[in-house]
Scaffold this active site. Sequence first.
Site, PDB file in Angstrom:
ATOM      1  N   GLU A  46     -12.174 -21.977 -33.420  1.00 18.21           N
ATOM      2  CA  GLU A  46     -11.690 -20.943 -32.329  1.00 18.21           C
ATOM      3  C   GLU A  46     -10.579 -21.923 -31.828  1.00 18.21           C
ATOM      4  OE1 GLU A  46     -16.449 -20.383 -31.837  1.00 18.21           O
ATOM      5  OE2 GLU A  46     -14.546 -21.521 -33.057  1.00 18.21           O
ATOM      6  N   TRP A 168     -24.288 -15.238 -75.244  1.00 18.88           N
ATOM      7  CA  TRP A 168     -24.233 -15.562 -74.307  1.00 18.88           C
ATOM      8  C   TRP A 168     -25.491 -14.223 -74.109  1.00 18.88           C
ATOM      9  CZ3 TRP A 168     -23.620 -19.193 -70.603  1.00 18.88           C
ATOM     10  CH2 TRP A 168     -23.028 -19.945 -70.825  1.00 18.88           C
ATOM     11  N   ARG A 182     -22.223 -21.206 -57.427  1.00 24.29           N
ATOM     12  CA  ARG A 182     -22.254 -22.431 -57.527  1.00 24.29           C
ATOM     13  C   ARG A 182     -21.100 -23.022 -56.400  1.00 24.29           C
ATOM     14  NH1 ARG A 182     -22.761 -24.201 -63.631  1.00 24.29           N
ATOM     15  NH2 ARG A 182     -24.859 -23.051 -64.432  1.00 24.29           N
ATOM     16  N   GLU A 292     -31.332 -22.478 -61.067  1.00 23.79           N
ATOM     17  CA  GLU A 292     -31.508 -21.767 -62.404  1.00 23.79           C
ATOM     18  C   GLU A 292     -32.683 -22.898 -63.188  1.00 23.79           C
ATOM     19  OE1 GLU A 292     -27.372 -21.531 -63.829  1.00 23.79           O
ATOM     20  OE2 GLU A 292     -26.443 -21.425 -61.870  1.00 23.79           O
ATOM     21  N   GLY A 294     -36.357 -23.071 -66.111  1.00 21.18           N
ATOM     22  CA  GLY A 294     -36.547 -21.693 -66.882  1.00 21.18           C
ATOM     23  C   GLY A 294     -37.970 -21.073 -66.383  1.00 21.18           C
TER      24      GLY A 294
END
Length: 360
Positions: A46, A168, A182, A292, A294
């Site tokens: 503002e 990948w 991220r 992130e 397992g």
Amino acid sequence: MEHALDLARKGVGLASPNPTVGCVIVKDGAILGEGYHQYALKDHAEIVGLKQAGDRARGATLYVTLEPCNHTGRTGPCTEAIIAAGISRVVAAMEDPNPRTSGTGFGRLRQAGVELQSGLLEAEAQNLNEAFSHWITTRKPFVTLKSALTLDGQLALPKPRKGKQPEWITSEESRAEVHRMRHASDALLTGIGTILADNPLLSERSGLPRRRRLLRVVLDTRLRLSPKSRIVETCDDDLLVFTAALLKTPKARKLQNAGVELIEVKRSRTGLDLSAVLKDLGRRDILSVLLEAGPHLNAAALSAGLANKLVLFYAPKIAGDASVPFLTPGASAMPPMRVSTTRRFGPDVAIEAYPRKSSL
């Protein structure tokens, strides 16, 4: 208000630990001033807009994505600046989620005779500041569990033949989106299993500006982290390791000498006490955590009700091998989920979902 929200998004990575806020000042169909909050520059959105508008702000309408503050902190109250500038109408997207101040900004403006409207594009504003809202009410960071999966629910493809590079799971488009995620997070959290398996950097490579480094956090019960791992070799006051191991050992000292901060945490039934980890991060003004990890840590976070959102990237691939599932087999007490959005990234589909209930 849509323009104000676009401005607020420019503050992602720059406003934390404050909320991201955008402001637009309009009169007679023309924008007189606009701005967004950056923590390092102190001025709230503002104030940035009012400074641009100057004397022209008298009689104008101010659109803002969050209720103007009515207290003195690093800066003076925005409500008083709005009143002094002669703004006649304020349109806000949402109330301040801080329970100590919520509604007081609106009350002060009404008291001064400023016309007030609240709730315009409220859902979009709340989504933008969901991490701040969670942290300010619980003092724990908002945890987003992110995973890349094959269609048969695996976190990894079978190991390639000798001499071939690992493949990948997801596309370049999905991986670029992960780096944007991220960038929007204060910390990235993983388990030692991921470090030992992949030797990742866990860095943020979006190229977007940010005020403070992405904090890299590793849960390592027995302190198996190698001083020669890439994450240790690249640490620069941005690596935090929670462990149940003794800290007065040669291994611990070697990691500390390399710049790793070690924090001792008690064990829980499934590993380290995740709630204690999140409390520690919250005390460090970490508003948002991207998990992130397992199958073991995924299951522990979900079963404990500590994952506030899931973002799962599904690639059109079949692993055909159940060696790395999304959750540890036999994991129990999984919360029911509510899918909020689905998006395409190249050939992949990303599903965003929220637990219907959370213990936080």
